[in-house]
Design a protein around this motif. Structure first.
Motif, short mmCIF file in Angstrom:
data_model
loop_
_atom_site.label_atom_id
_atom_site.label_comp_id
_atom_site.label_asym_id
_atom_site.label_seq_id
_atom_site.Cartn_x
_atom_site.Cartn_y
_atom_site.Cartn_z
N PRO A 70 -23.67 -86.78 -43.70
CA PRO A 70 -23.90 -85.99 -44.92
C PRO A 70 -23.37 -86.74 -46.14
CG PRO A 70 -21.85 -85.30 -43.89
CD PRO A 70 -22.37 -86.46 -43.07
N THR A 71 -23.90 -86.43 -47.30
CA THR A 71 -23.36 -86.93 -48.57
C THR A 71 -23.08 -85.72 -49.44
OG1 THR A 71 -24.59 -89.01 -48.42
CG2 THR A 71 -23.79 -88.37 -50.59
N THR A 72 -21.80 -85.36 -49.56
CA THR A 72 -21.46 -84.11 -50.23
C THR A 72 -20.24 -84.27 -51.14
OG1 THR A 72 -20.05 -83.42 -48.37
CG2 THR A 72 -22.35 -82.74 -48.30
N GLY A 73 -19.95 -83.20 -51.90
CA GLY A 73 -18.74 -83.14 -52.72
C GLY A 73 -18.70 -84.16 -53.82
N GLY A 74 -17.48 -84.67 -54.07
CA GLY A 74 -17.24 -85.60 -55.17
C GLY A 74 -18.00 -86.90 -55.05
N THR A 75 -18.35 -87.28 -53.83
CA THR A 75 -19.16 -88.49 -53.64
C THR A 75 -20.54 -88.30 -54.27
OG1 THR A 75 -18.02 -89.04 -51.58
CG2 THR A 75 -20.18 -90.02 -51.91
N THR A 76 -21.16 -87.13 -54.00
CA THR A 76 -22.45 -86.83 -54.60
C THR A 76 -22.33 -86.71 -56.12
OG1 THR A 76 -22.97 -85.56 -52.62
CG2 THR A 76 -24.43 -85.26 -54.50
N ALA A 77 -21.18 -86.20 -56.58
CA ALA A 77 -20.98 -85.98 -58.01
C ALA A 77 -20.62 -87.25 -58.76
CB ALA A 77 -19.87 -84.94 -58.23
N SER A 78 -20.56 -88.38 -58.05
CA SER A 78 -20.23 -89.64 -58.74
C SER A 78 -21.17 -90.75 -58.28
CB SER A 78 -18.76 -90.00 -58.51
OG SER A 78 -18.46 -90.07 -57.12
#
Length: 286
Positions: A203-211
């Protein structure tokens, strides 16, 4: 009369724990119930041939797929997280780090390396979900920053492969600072007119997706990947609306313009290099 499974003189007498079953790991069963020999699975880029299910893999497998002959020089290999907050929940953070480092033989949730892909020098950063859920802490941010510096110094493209549950809570604000840090470094890469391709995997989620995961010149994904910021329940509670089915799947995101394309894993190397050649105005390589 004793039940058949209790009889000692007839029928099955071998205790369950003593049976010589097939060793674990020789077969893989996909979520749809398809079974494949593990060796064949590896030869098929860890994709179930019957249903196309992309099994989660880590940095070692992605490096082997994308670098020519799997050869590369690892960057900042010995970088490890500290415990400046002296964080403790069910166990001390420093103990959790030591435990997962011993178990996975990884120093943190990302590895970076430089090598050639279809003859072209590239820097690749790949995340490992098995290291505390691929969480983004200070080391992840620092290694991405150094990978950008290395790409600029060598005038080569950057590829980041995201696989993360988001920011690492054990590092609190230090973890959240990595969102800004990685975004700034990618701006420096863009100013150097060097391409950045972001590969979002499951998965790609959270702050990783937001940056950094959604800041690529080209944003791509594998089929069926979960990509999003918050979980469906949180999004629903926040918006007060029912959500479309599969709204955080890579297919839904591509349909709504968040991704440029979705690629089967066996085509990743060719497609990534095709786009790099186009961005860098180089002849397309066969």
């Amino acid at each position: 009369m004793a039940a058949w499974f209790r009889r000692k003189k007839k029928g099955i007498q071998t205790a369950t724990e003593d049976k010589k079953d097939v060793p674990k790991g020789l077969w893989y069963k996909s979520p749809t119930g398809k079974i494949i020999d593990s060796e064949q699975l590896a030869k098929n880029f860890y994709v179930s041939p019957e249903d196309g299910y992309h099994v989660r893999i880590g940095s070692a497998e992605y490096f082997d797929i994308l670098f020519d002959n799997g050869k590369f020089e690892e960057l900042d290999e010995k970088l490890k997280s500290k415990d400046p907050l002296k964080f403790e929940d069910t166990k001390k953070y420093k103990d959790r780090l030591k435990e997962v480092q011993d178990k996975t033989q990884l120093n943190d949730a990302i590895r970076t390396g430089i090598g050639k892909s279809k003859g072209k020098e590239v820097v690749i950063a790949a995340m490992d979900f098995k290291f505390i859920g691929g969480s983004m802490g200070s080391v992840v941010g620092e290694k991405i920053a150094r990978a950008v510096d290395h790409a600029i110094a060598h005038k080569c493209p950057l590829i980041i492969i995201s696989k993360s549950g988001g920011a690492r809570m054990m590092e609190a604000a230090l973890s959240l600072m990595q969102l800004a840090k990685t975004s700034i470094k990618l701006t420096q890469l863009a100013n150097a007119k060097l391409p950045y391709i972001s590969l979002c995997t499951d998965p790609t989620t959270g702050g990783t997706t937001a940056s950094f995961a959604m800041l690529g010149d080209i944003n791509i994904s594998e089929p069926g990947a979960l990509i999003g910021f918050a979980g469906p329940r949180v999004v629903k509670d926040t918006t007060g609306k029912d959500l479309p089915k599969g709204f955080q799947s890579s297919e839904f995101l591509k349909e709504h313009g968040f991704l440029d394309f979705i690629s089967h894993r066996k085509e990743l190397k060719n497609k990534i290099n095709l786009y790099l050649d186009l961005i860098m105005n180089q002849p397309v390589r066969a």
